[in-house]
Design a protein around this motif. Structure first.
Motif, PDB file in Angstrom:
ATOM      1  N   GLY A 106      11.431  -7.613   5.422  1.00  0.00           N
ATOM      2  CA  GLY A 106      12.404  -8.161   4.477  1.00  0.00           C
ATOM      3  C   GLY A 106      12.681  -7.192   3.344  1.00  0.00           C
ATOM      4  O   GLY A 106      13.833  -7.012   2.925  1.00  0.00           O
ATOM      5  N   GLU A 107      11.622  -6.533   2.858  1.00  0.00           N
ATOM      6  CA  GLU A 107      11.794  -5.574   1.761  1.00  0.00           C
ATOM      7  C   GLU A 107      12.613  -4.366   2.219  1.00  0.00           C
ATOM      8  O   GLU A 107      13.489  -3.884   1.510  1.00  0.00           O
ATOM      9  CB  GLU A 107      10.429  -5.095   1.254  1.00  0.00           C
ATOM     10  CG  GLU A 107       9.622  -6.209   0.608  1.00  0.00           C
ATOM     11  CD  GLU A 107       8.177  -5.799   0.333  1.00  0.00           C
ATOM     12  OE1 GLU A 107       7.939  -4.655  -0.089  1.00  0.00           O
ATOM     13  OE2 GLU A 107       7.289  -6.651   0.548  1.00  0.00           O
ATOM     14  N   GLU A 108      12.311  -3.883   3.424  1.00  0.00           N
ATOM     15  CA  GLU A 108      13.042  -2.715   3.925  1.00  0.00           C
ATOM     16  C   GLU A 108      14.507  -3.073   4.172  1.00  0.00           C
ATOM     17  O   GLU A 108      15.417  -2.300   3.838  1.00  0.00           O
ATOM     18  CB  GLU A 108      12.363  -2.178   5.196  1.00  0.00           C
ATOM     19  CG  GLU A 108      10.995  -1.590   4.865  1.00  0.00           C
ATOM     20  CD  GLU A 108      10.192  -1.105   6.062  1.00  0.00           C
ATOM     21  OE1 GLU A 108      10.740  -0.948   7.161  1.00  0.00           O
ATOM     22  OE2 GLU A 108       8.975  -0.869   5.873  1.00  0.00           O
ATOM     23  N   MET A 109      14.731  -4.256   4.717  1.00  0.00           N
ATOM     24  CA  MET A 109      16.111  -4.693   4.966  1.00  0.00           C
ATOM     25  C   MET A 109      16.897  -4.765   3.653  1.00  0.00           C
ATOM     26  O   MET A 109      18.029  -4.279   3.575  1.00  0.00           O
ATOM     27  CB  MET A 109      16.098  -6.063   5.646  1.00  0.00           C
ATOM     28  CG  MET A 109      17.474  -6.607   5.907  1.00  0.00           C
ATOM     29  SD  MET A 109      17.401  -8.265   6.612  1.00  0.00           S
ATOM     30  CE  MET A 109      16.874  -9.204   5.172  1.00  0.00           C
ATOM     31  N   ASP A 110      16.292  -5.334   2.610  1.00  0.00           N
ATOM     32  CA  ASP A 110      16.981  -5.472   1.316  1.00  0.00           C
ATOM     33  C   ASP A 110      17.437  -4.120   0.784  1.00  0.00           C
ATOM     34  O   ASP A 110      18.571  -3.962   0.350  1.00  0.00           O
ATOM     35  CB  ASP A 110      16.047  -6.089   0.265  1.00  0.00           C
ATOM     36  CG  ASP A 110      15.861  -7.570   0.481  1.00  0.00           C
ATOM     37  OD1 ASP A 110      16.635  -8.149   1.281  1.00  0.00           O
ATOM     38  OD2 ASP A 110      14.934  -8.140  -0.128  1.00  0.00           O
ATOM     39  N   VAL A 111      16.520  -3.150   0.802  1.00  0.00           N
ATOM     40  CA  VAL A 111      16.842  -1.831   0.259  1.00  0.00           C
ATOM     41  C   VAL A 111      18.008  -1.215   1.030  1.00  0.00           C
ATOM     42  O   VAL A 111      18.953  -0.677   0.448  1.00  0.00           O
ATOM     43  CB  VAL A 111      15.604  -0.903   0.321  1.00  0.00           C
ATOM     44  CG1 VAL A 111      15.974   0.525  -0.033  1.00  0.00           C
ATOM     45  CG2 VAL A 111      14.505  -1.424  -0.591  1.00  0.00           C
ATOM     46  N   LEU A 112      17.964  -1.322   2.352  1.00  0.00           N
ATOM     47  CA  LEU A 112      19.015  -0.712   3.173  1.00  0.00           C
ATOM     48  C   LEU A 112      20.360  -1.399   2.942  1.00  0.00           C
ATOM     49  O   LEU A 112      21.388  -0.730   2.773  1.00  0.00           O
ATOM     50  CB  LEU A 112      18.616  -0.778   4.654  1.00  0.00           C
ATOM     51  CG  LEU A 112      17.401   0.090   5.006  1.00  0.00           C
ATOM     52  CD1 LEU A 112      16.808  -0.321   6.350  1.00  0.00           C
ATOM     53  CD2 LEU A 112      17.787   1.567   5.039  1.00  0.00           C
ATOM     54  N   LEU A 113      20.332  -2.722   2.886  1.00  0.00           N
ATOM     55  CA  LEU A 113      21.601  -3.446   2.712  1.00  0.00           C
ATOM     56  C   LEU A 113      22.198  -3.189   1.335  1.00  0.00           C
ATOM     57  O   LEU A 113      23.415  -3.076   1.190  1.00  0.00           O
ATOM     58  CB  LEU A 113      21.402  -4.945   2.955  1.00  0.00           C
ATOM     59  CG  LEU A 113      21.119  -5.325   4.414  1.00  0.00           C
ATOM     60  CD1 LEU A 113      20.937  -6.829   4.556  1.00  0.00           C
ATOM     61  CD2 LEU A 113      22.233  -4.837   5.344  1.00  0.00           C
ATOM     62  N   GLN A 114      21.321  -3.048   0.328  1.00  0.00           N
ATOM     63  CA  GLN A 114      21.821  -2.729  -1.021  1.00  0.00           C
ATOM     64  C   GLN A 114      22.584  -1.415  -1.028  1.00  0.00           C
ATOM     65  O   GLN A 114      23.490  -1.213  -1.812  1.00  0.00           O
ATOM     66  CB  GLN A 114      20.656  -2.610  -2.000  1.00  0.00           C
ATOM     67  CG  GLN A 114      20.291  -3.919  -2.675  1.00  0.00           C
ATOM     68  CD  GLN A 114      18.905  -3.843  -3.284  1.00  0.00           C
ATOM     69  OE1 GLN A 114      18.401  -2.748  -3.567  1.00  0.00           O
ATOM     70  NE2 GLN A 114      18.280  -4.992  -3.481  1.00  0.00           N
TER      71      GLN A 114
END
Ligand code: SAH
Length: 255
Positions: A106-114
């Motif tokens: 979830g943390e990695e996804m957030d950073v990438l989507l941002q």
């Protein structure tokens, strides 16, 4: 016929669950993403042989992580995924089990989507499911458990404040990930909230790997059992009467 296969776009990141260890427990999609990977970022819970499904030309980056012993800090992992995706690569971020179950996916996804980098999630078989299948105990069973709870025993700031009352419910299977450093606290918390000391428990080390082990015990003997066998991660703690159904020595169905 309906369409089955999908392809990963260049310049994107696929967060792929590698399953609990045994390569045959990969999903077909995980296997296909590996085959077209240009950059493969993986850690220490990825089972033997799985990385070999990627082309020899793929860049392999090991970011091995175990609690408190990060080869690469989480921010650097995110940065690496960003950089490689921006170079236009098909990036596969391979994680043990399922990327969204205690996996920081979830943390990695957030950073990438941002940063507007396209992300896809490929689910994997989480360790709890691998443990039940390998040692022959169902996580739910009409005579034993109508619910099953996955909990982490490792919190960000080292404090272990779990809702013992909710976890000590009857007819429930508890699976505690990353719990082996808090076994005494866990056993005391659950008994304090009403679970019987003789409640069956099991420590399951490296489920589905060739060296997998199940150590059966009870809530009262949990910490001593772990000590006697020198239990280390990755180990799951499973509590509830379903673990009494485990049959590590049952006849093999494999030729
Ligand atoms: N995303 C992973 C969990 C990562 S947290 C998943 O879905 O399975 C890491 C913890 O998972 C380990 O400390 C251990 O408690 C558990 N774990 C992962 N693989 C395991 C395995 N093969 N056998 C037993 N426990 C495992």
């Amino acid at each position: 016929m309906s369409r089955v296969w999908s392809e990963q776009a260049p310049g994107s990141v696929s967060l792929v669950g590698a399953g609990p260890g045994d390569a045959e427990l990969l999903t077909l999609r995980a296997w296909r993403r590996l085959q077209t990977a240009e950059v493969l970022v993986y850690d220490n819970l990825v089972g033997p042989g799985i990385v070999d499904f990627a082309p020899v030309t793929a860049e392999r980056i090991y970011v091995g992580k175990s609690a408190g012993n990060h080869t690469l800090p989480q921010e650097d992992i995110c940065q690496l995924l960003l950089e490689k995706a921006r170079e236009g690569k098909r990036v596969v971020r391979l994680k043990g089990g399922d990327p969204f179950v205690f996996g920081r996916g979830g943390e990695e996804m957030d950073v990438l989507l941002q940063q507007a980098v396209p992300v896809e999630i490929v689910p994997g078989i989480t360790a709890a499911l691998g443990a039940g299948a390998s040692f022959g105990f169902p996580l739910t069973h009409r005579d034993h458990a109508q619910s099953c709870v996955f909990v982490t025993g490792h919190l960000k700031d080292q404090a272990l404040e779990l809702n013992w009352q909710a976890l000590a419910q009857p007819n429930q299977t508890l699976v505690i990930y990353m719990g082996i450093h808090g076994l005494e606290r866990i056993a005391a918390g659950l008994q304090g909230a009403g679970l019987a000391p003789e409640t069956p428990a099991a420590l399951v080390y490296r489920a589905t790997w060739p060296e997998q082990r199940l150590h059966a015990c009870t809530l009262a003997t949990l910490a001593a059992t772990a000590q006697r066998h020198g239990i280390k991660p990755p180990t799951l703690l499973v509590i509830g009467s379903v673990v009494a159904l485990a049959a590590p020595e049952r006849p093999s169905a494999l030729v």
